[in-house]
Design an enzyme around this catalytic site. Structure first.
Site, PDB file in Angstrom:
ATOM      1  N   GLU A 113       7.060   3.772   4.568  1.00 28.86           N
ATOM      2  CA  GLU A 113       7.279   4.986   5.347  1.00 28.86           C
ATOM      3  C   GLU A 113       8.659   5.615   5.244  1.00 28.86           C
ATOM      4  OE1 GLU A 113       6.669   1.885   6.552  1.00 28.86           O
ATOM      5  OE2 GLU A 113       7.846   1.449   8.338  1.00 28.86           O
ATOM      6  N   GLY A 143       0.829  -1.195   0.000  1.00 25.76           N
ATOM      7  CA  GLY A 143       0.000   0.000   0.000  1.00 25.76           C
ATOM      8  C   GLY A 143       0.865   1.246   0.000  1.00 25.76           C
ATOM      9  N   HIS A 192      -1.254   6.461   8.751  1.00 23.18           N
ATOM     10  CA  HIS A 192      -0.426   5.303   9.115  1.00 23.18           C
ATOM     11  C   HIS A 192       1.051   5.585   8.828  1.00 23.18           C
ATOM     12  CE1 HIS A 192       0.165   0.809   9.424  1.00 23.18           C
ATOM     13  NE2 HIS A 192       1.244   1.136   8.738  1.00 23.18           N
ATOM     14  N   GLU A 193       1.319   6.054   7.627  1.00 23.23           N
ATOM     15  CA  GLU A 193       2.719   6.273   7.246  1.00 23.23           C
ATOM     16  C   GLU A 193       3.333   7.422   8.033  1.00 23.23           C
ATOM     17  OE1 GLU A 193       3.954   3.927   5.717  1.00 23.23           O
ATOM     18  OE2 GLU A 193       2.105   3.014   4.973  1.00 23.23           O
ATOM     19  N   HIS A 201       4.358   6.335  11.419  1.00 23.53           N
ATOM     20  CA  HIS A 201       5.626   5.593  11.394  1.00 23.53           C
ATOM     21  C   HIS A 201       6.826   6.515  11.646  1.00 23.53           C
ATOM     22  CE1 HIS A 201       4.969   1.430  10.563  1.00 23.53           C
ATOM     23  NE2 HIS A 201       4.341   1.605   9.433  1.00 23.53           N
TER      24      HIS A 201
END
Ligand SMILES: *[C@@H]1O[C@H](CO)[C@@H](O)[C@H](O)[C@H]1NC(C)=O
Ligand SMILES: *[C@@H]1O[C@H](CO)[C@@H](O)[C@H](O)[C@H]1NC(C)=O
Ligand SMILES: *[C@@H]1O[C@H](CO)[C@@H](O)[C@H](O)[C@H]1NC(C)=O
Ligand SMILES: *[C@@H]1O[C@H](CO)[C@@H](O)[C@H](O)[C@H]1NC(C)=O
Ligand SMILES: *[C@@H]1O[C@H](CO)[C@@H](O)[C@H](O)[C@H]1NC(C)=O
Length: 948
Positions: free
Chosen positions: A326, A323, A359-360, A363
Site C-alpha cells: 500500500e 499480492g 484492500h490497498e 490502507h
C-alpha cells in the site's frame, strides 16, 4: 506540514447498507524458530525523525567503479532529541556499505563524534550506532541533521524485498529491466538507513538520478523538478505526507508507462505498467476511483485531502513478493492482481483485482494515515484493510455479492486457522524481523476483519462508522494503540446509546483482541418448554486439546423454524458466562444460532435439533438462509473432525447437498470433502468408494451449472462452476473429464479458445489425458502469453501431466527464468497436486539439485516449505526414501528437521484415514437410510402439536 485542519471531515449523511470483503496476502508459510522475546531489535525512543531527504543513483550496468545492480545513496534525517543527555544515536540499516556519517545541528554546525570510533554497525540487529565525543550530548527539543552516505544493493528477486530488480520481455523481444522497492514491513533499512518501525513518522523528500535513456521514474508523489545532468536525469519529488518509512517507494525503469487514467487532475487515478500490457488496465481503472470515493465518504476523510497534491497511482509489477503493497500514492501490485484482460482472465482473478484494490486503498486510512504503533498489532492495519476489501467493493458493485462472499473467504478461513492449539492472538508480541513477517499472516487479516464485521452488527453500522471516523480523526498522521480504537468505540457507543449498560465495549474488544481462539456454542433446546441452554467453550480442531477457562463476550443472534427471521442481524443477547439460558416460545421447532454467520463462533446442537435441521434441509433447503446452510456445512466438517459430532449424524445433515446448487454452500463442502478425501489417498479401495459417494453428491450441482459459462450469469455462479468442475474432474467425474478433453482437443487442433473460467480444469484434464505433445502445446502457449493470470493457470495445469519427459522439463523449467521466483514454490506444489505420482519424481530431482532449488526459491522459509509440501504428497514408499535421504544428509540440509516433521505429519494423516475409513464410509453411505425415520417422526410430532 499536513495538519488535521486540511482534512475535509465529511458529514455522515447517509446510513450505508454494507457488504463484505476478501484479500490476498503473502503465501509464505513461515515456520518461525522461537526467538527470545527480548526487545533488542527495537530502536530506543529518544529521537523523533521529523524529515528525510533521500537521494538514490542506481546502476543497472557495471561501470569502472560501480557494480551492476547497486545504487549510491545519501540520506539526511532531521531528528529532534526528545530527552537530554543523548550521547549516541541509533538508526536501522541493512545496506551494502556505509561510506560516511556526519551529524550537524540544524544550522549545519558539526557535532563532534568520537574520533576513534565515530560509528559502528551492529549487523545482527541492523543497527547503525553513531557515537558522540565523550561529554557531548544532544539537547532535548533541538533538531539535528544526520547524513549518511552509503551503497545499496538492487536485489536479484523481489523475495528479498528492499530495492530489487525485475525484468520482462518487451515487444522488441529484448529483456527490459526495472528497479522497484518493497519496504514493508522491515525493509526500509535496505533502501536507506532509517527509523524502520511503523510508530515513527516523518515526511520524505525523494530524489532519483535515473539513467537518461530510462523513462520518467515514479515515487509516492509527483515530480516537482527535473534536471538533466549528462547521462543522468535528476528527478526531485514533492514532499510526502507524514508517514512511516515502510511506505516510501520508487520505481525506476526503461519504459513503464501509464496504461489507463481518469484524466481528472484534482482526483487523479492512474494504472501504470510495462507498455506491452497496454489494454489490460481498464478494469482496475473502472473500480479504483469509485472505491476511493466510497471510502472517502464512508470514513469521512477525503483521500485527496490527505496531503498536498496527492496522486493515486497503482503500478503493476511483473515481479512482486506478495499480492500488493500500500505505498502511499503509488500502490504496487503483482501484475496478476491489477491487470485484467477480457476473454483471457478468469473471474476469480478479476474479483481479486477489485477486492485487492479495495484492500490497498483502505490502507490509505488504516495503515498510512493511522498506523499501528508496532507490528504486534498489525491487525489494526490488515484487519481493517481486509474488512474493507470486501465491504468497500460491495458498496461499489453489489452484484459481486461480496458481503456474502466474506463469509466463505474470510470468516470461515479465520475459524479454520484459529482452531489450532498453536494459534496466536490478534495482539501478539513480535520483535525480530522474522517474527514481524510471521505476524503478517492469516489471523491478522481474517480474524481481524471478522471481528470488525461482528462489531458492526453489534453496535449498528451508524455507530461503527462514527467510531471509525473518531479514531481516524483523532490519530491522523500518528500511530495508534488498540486503546485508541477502543476509546473511539466507547465514545461513539456512549453517544448513540446503542448497547445495554451492562456491556463495556472496551472490555468486549480487548477480550477478542488479546485472547487466542474462539468458542463453539453448544445449544440444547427443550422442545417442551422452549428453554434454550447454552454453553460455550474454546473450539479446538484437535479432539485431544486441553479445554481452557476462556469465556468470550459473545453477541448472540438466533432464529427459529416456526418463525424464521434471517434479516435481524443485531444480537439480542450478549453471553458473558460459560453457560447461559434463553427462554423462547415453546414449540417443536429447530433453532439456528449465528444468523447469516456474522459472529466468530461455531454452533453445535443437541442431537434432536440436528435431526430437525437435517429434515428441514432435506425437505426444503431454501427454508434456511444460504449463509446458514454454508455455516452448517462448514461447522459440521469441523465438529466431526474434532469429535464433537458423529460422522453418522454429520452426514445425515449433509445429505441435503445432494440437491444443493448454491455457491456459498458448496464452497465449504468442497473444502470439507477434499480434506477427508486427502486422508484416503493411500487406500485405493476406500478412495474409489468415497469418490463414488462424492459423485452422487455432485450430480445436482453439475446438472445445474453444466459445462459452459452462460452470458450474464451472476459472478458467484461462474465461481461455483470453476470450483465444482475442478473438484469433479479431479475425482474423475466422467462428464466433466470428457467435456474437458474435448475442449482441450478443440483448442490444440483447431484453435478454439477455452473460456477462461473453465481453463483450470480443461487445461489440466487435457494435459493429464494427453501425451508429451499435448503438454508441450500448453508449455509453448504459456511462454508466448502476455497475461500473467493466464500464465499461472497454465503453470498449474502443466503440473497435471503424467508424461515422464514432461515432468522432467517441468522441473527444469521451475529452476529457469521461465518461472518467476515468486511462483516457484507454487509451481512445485502444482506438480504434486496435479498427479500424486509426480511427487516421487520430484523427490529424485530435489535430491540431485538441492542447492539449485535452494537458490531458486530464495527464502529459507520457502525452502522449508518445498520440503514439507513434498512430504505431504508422498506415499509411504516415498516418505521412506525421503526420510533416508534427509537422515543421511543432515550436515548439508540444515532444514532436515522440518522435513522430518513433515514426514511425521504425513504419516499421521494417513493413519488418521486408515483408522476411520470404514466408519466414515459407512456414515457417508448410510445417511439416506437414517434420515427417513426422523422425517416421519418430525411430521408426526408436528401433527400432534397442531391438533393440540
Ligand atoms: C571514544 O570512545 C572510547 C570508548 O569507546 C573512549 O574510550 C574514548 O575516550 C572516546 N574518545 C573520544 C574522543 O570521545
Ligand atoms: C522538501 O521539498 C520541498 C519541495 O517539494 C521543499 O520546499 C523543502 O524545502 C524540502 N525540504 C527539505 C528539508 O529539504
Ligand atoms: C484519458 O485520456 C486518454 C487520452 O486522451 C484517453 O485515451 C482515455 O480514454 C481517457 N480516459 C478516460 C477514462 O476518459
Ligand atoms: C470499561 O472498562 C474499562 C477497562 O476495564 C474501564 O477503564 C472503563 O472505565 C469501563 N467503561 C465504563 C463505561 O464502565
Ligand atoms: C452468570 O453466572 C453468574 C455466576 O456464575 C450468575 O450469577 C449470573 O446470573 C449468570 N448470568 C447469566 C445471564 O446467566
Amino acid at each position: 506540514m499536513f495538519s488535521l485542519s486540511k482534512l475535509a471531515i465529511l458529514p455522515v449523511l447517509f446510513a450505508l447498507v454494507i457488504a463484505d470483503f476478501p484479500l490476498d496476502f503473502d503465501e509464505t508459510f513461515l515456520q518461525l524458530e522461537r526467538e527470545d522475546s527480548d526487545t533488542v531489535y527495537r530502536l530506543p525512543e529518544d529521537l523523533d525523525p521529523i524529515h528525510y531527504d533521500i537521494e538514490v543513483t542506481p546502476y543497472f550496468e557495471a561501470t569502472a567503479n560501480k557494480d551492476a545492480f547497486t545504487f549510491d545513496g545519501e540520506v539526511t534525517i532531521y531528528v529532534r532529541a526528545t530527552k537530554n543527555g543523548i550521547n549516541s544515536l541509533i538508526v536501522q540499516e541493512n545496506v551494502r556499505e556505509i561510506i560516511s556519517v556526519t551529524l550537524t545541528d540544524k544550522a549545519g554546525t558539526p557535532i563532534a563524534v568520537n574520533a576513534s570510533n565515530p560509528f559502528e554497525r551492529l549487523r545482527q540487529y541492523h543497527f547503525l550506532k553513531v557515537n558522540l565525543q565523550d561529554g557531548v550530548t544532544l539537547e532535548n527539543g533541538s533538531v539535528y541533521k544526520l547524513t549518511i552516505v552509503y551503497l545499496g544493493n538492487i536485489n536479484e528477486t523481489p523475495l528479498s524485498r528492499g530495492v530489487f530488480r525485475g525484468s520482462y520481455r518487451g515487444n522488441d523481444g529484448r529483456l527490459h529491466w526495472y528497479a522497484a522497492t518493497h519496504l514493508q514491513p522491515t525493509n526500509s533499512r535496505q533502501a536507506f538507513p532509517s527509523f524502520d518501525e511503523p510508530g515513527f513518522k516523518s515526511t520524505f523528500n525523494i530524489t532519483i538520478n535515473r539513467p537518461a535513456h530510462f523513462t520518467t521514474s515514479f515515487s509516492n508523489m509527483r515530480i516537482a523538478e527535473t534536471i538533466p545532468m549528462g547521462d543522468r536525469v535528476k528527478e526531485i519529488f514533492n514532499t510526502t505526507p507524514r508517514m512511516s518509512a515502510y511506505l516510501v517507494t520508487f520505481h525506476i525503469s526503461e519504459e513503464f508507462t501509464v496504461i489507463a487514467e481518469n484524466n481528472d487532475t484534482a482526483r487523479s487515478y492512474r494504472i501504470l505498467a510495462r507498455p506491452n500490457a497496454q489494454g489490460q488496465g481498464a478494469y482496475a481503472l473502472e473500480v479504483g476511483p469509485p472505491l476511493t470515493l466510497w471510502l472517502s465518504e464512508y470514513l469521512g476523510i477525503d483521500y485527496y485531502a490527505m496531503g498536498e497534491d496527492m496522486k493515486n497511482d497503482q503500478i503493476a509489477t511483473p515481479d512482486w513478493a506478495s499480492g500488493a503493497t500500500e505505498n502511499w500514492g503509488l500502490v504496487s501490485y503483482r501484475e496478476v492482481r491489477l491487470l485484467y484482460e477480457e476473454g483471457e482472465t478468469n473471474v476469480l482473478d478479476k474479483k481479486s483485482v477489485a477486492t485487492i484494490t479495495a484492500h490497498e486503498l483502505a490502507h490509505k486510512w488504516f495503515g498510512n494515515l493511522v498506523t499501528c504503533r508496532w507490528w504486534n498489532n498489525v491487525w489494526i492495519n490488515e484487519g481493517f484493510a481486509s474488512y474493507f476489501e470486501y465491504f468497500a467493493m460491495n458498496g461499489v458493485d453489489p452484484s459481486m455479492e461480496l458481503e456474502d462472499q466474506f463469509n466463505v473467504f474470510y470468516l470461515q478461513s479465520a475459524l479454520s486457522t484459529d482452531a489450532s492449539a498453536s494459534t496466536r492472538a490478534l495482539q501478539h508480541t513480535v520483535n525480530s524481523p522474522a517474527q514481524v513477517t510471521g505476524h503478517f499472516s492469516g489471523i491478522s487479516y481474517t480474524k481481524g476483519a471478522s471481528l470488525l464485521q461482528m462489531l458492526k452488527h453489534f453496535v449498528t453500522e451508524n455507530t461503527f462508522r462514527k467510531a471509525l471516523n473518531y479514531f481516524l480523526v483523532d490519530r491522523s498522521y500518528e500511530h495508534a494503540f488498540p486503546s485508541d480504537l477502543y476509546n473511539s468505540f466507547a465514545r461513539a457507543v456512549a453517544e448513540d446509546s446503542v448497547l445495554d449498560s451492562g456491556v463495556n465495549i472496551t472490555e468486549f474488544m480487548r477480550y477478542w483482541v488479546e485472547e487466542r481462539g474462539y468458542p463453539v456454542l453448544n445449544v440444547d433446546v427443550d422442545m417442551n418448554t422452549g428453554l434454550i441452554t447454552l454453553n460455550q467453550e474454546r473450539f479446538f480442531i484437535s479432539a485431544s486439546a486441553e479445554p481452557t477457562n476462556q469465556v468470550w463476550p459473545l453477541p448472540l443472534t438466533f432464529t427459529t423454524g416456526n418463525n424464521p427471521n434471517w434479516n435481524n442481524l443485531r444480537p439480542s443477547h450478549v453471553m458473558n458466562n460459560k453457560t447461559y439460558q434463553i427462554q423462547k416460545e415453546a414449540g417443536h421447532e429447530w433453532v439456528i444460532f449465528n444468523v447469516q454467520q456474522k459472529g466468530i463462533y461455531r454452533v453445535n446442537y443437541d442431537v434432536h435439533s440436528w435431526e430437525m435441521l437435517a429434515s428441514a434441509l432435506k425437505q426444503n433447503r431454501e427454508s434456511i438462509h444460504h449463509l446458514n446452510r454454508a455455516q452448517i456445512v462448514d461447522d459440521i466438517f469441523a465438529l466431526m473432525r474434532s469429535e464433537r459430532m458423529t460422522y453418522r449424524l454429520g452426514f445425515q445433515v449433509l445429505e441435503f447437498l445432494k440437491s444443493e446448487t448454491n455457491f456459498f454452500v458448496w464452497y465449504p463442502a468442497i473444502s470439507g470433502f477434499t480434506w477427508l478425501r486427502n486422508r484416503f489417498l493411500h487406500l485405493p479401495d476406500t478412495l474409489d468408494d468415497f469418490d463414488a459417494i462424492l459423485l452422487e453428491y455432485l450430480e445436482a450441482v453439475i446438472n445445474e451449472l453444466k459445462y459452459d459459462v452462460k452470458a450474464d450469469e451472476p459472478l458467484t455462479t461462474t465461481l461455483n462452476r470453476l470450483y465444482v468442475l475442478a473438484f469433479a474432474c479431479n475425482i474423475g467425474h466422467e462428464g466433466c473429464v470428457n467435456d474437458a478433453i474435448e475442449k482441450y482437443k478443440a483448442l490444440t487442433n483447431n484453435g478454439v479458445s477455452v473460456n477462461p473460467n473453465l481453463r483450470r480444469h480443461v487445461f489440466c484434464e487435457g494435459v493429464r489425458d494427453g501425451d508429451y505433445a499435448a503438454w508441450r502445446f500448453l508449455y509453448q502457449r504459456r511462454i508466448n502469453s502476455n497475461n500473467q493470470a493466464d500464465q499461472v493457470v497454465m503453470l498449474r495445469a502443466l503440473g497435471c501431466t503424467k508424461n515422464e519427459q514432461a515432468i522432467k522439463e517441468f522441473l527444469e523449467m521451475v529452476l529457469s527464468d521461465d518461472v518467476k521466483a515468486q511462483d516457484r514454490l507454487n509451481a512445485l506444489t502444482f506438480l504434486y497436486a496435479g498427479d500424486r505420482n509426480n511427487a516421487k519424481v520430484a523427490l529424485q530431482f530435489i535430491k540431485e539439485r538441492i542447492e539449485d532449488i535452494r537458490k531458486a526459491v530464495v527464502l529459507p522459509t520457502w525452502f522449508q516449505s518445498v520440503l514439507s509440501n513434498l512430504a505431504s504428497y508422498l506415499d509411504e514408499e516415498g516418505l521412506q526414501d525421503m526420510e533416508a535421504w534427509l537422515r543421511a544428509n543432515q550436515s548439508n540440509i540444515p532444514e532436515f528437521q522440518t522435513g522430518l516433521n513433515a514426514i511425521a505429519s504425513a504419516r499421521a494423516n494417513m493413519q488418521w484415514g486408515t483408522d476411520r475409513a470404514d466408519m466414515i464410509l459407512k456414515a457417508a453411505r448410510g445417511s439416506a437410510v437414517t434420515v427417513l425415520p426422523t422425517v416421519m417422526l418430525l411430521l408426526t410430532t408436528s401433527i400432534a402439536i397442531m391438533i393440540r
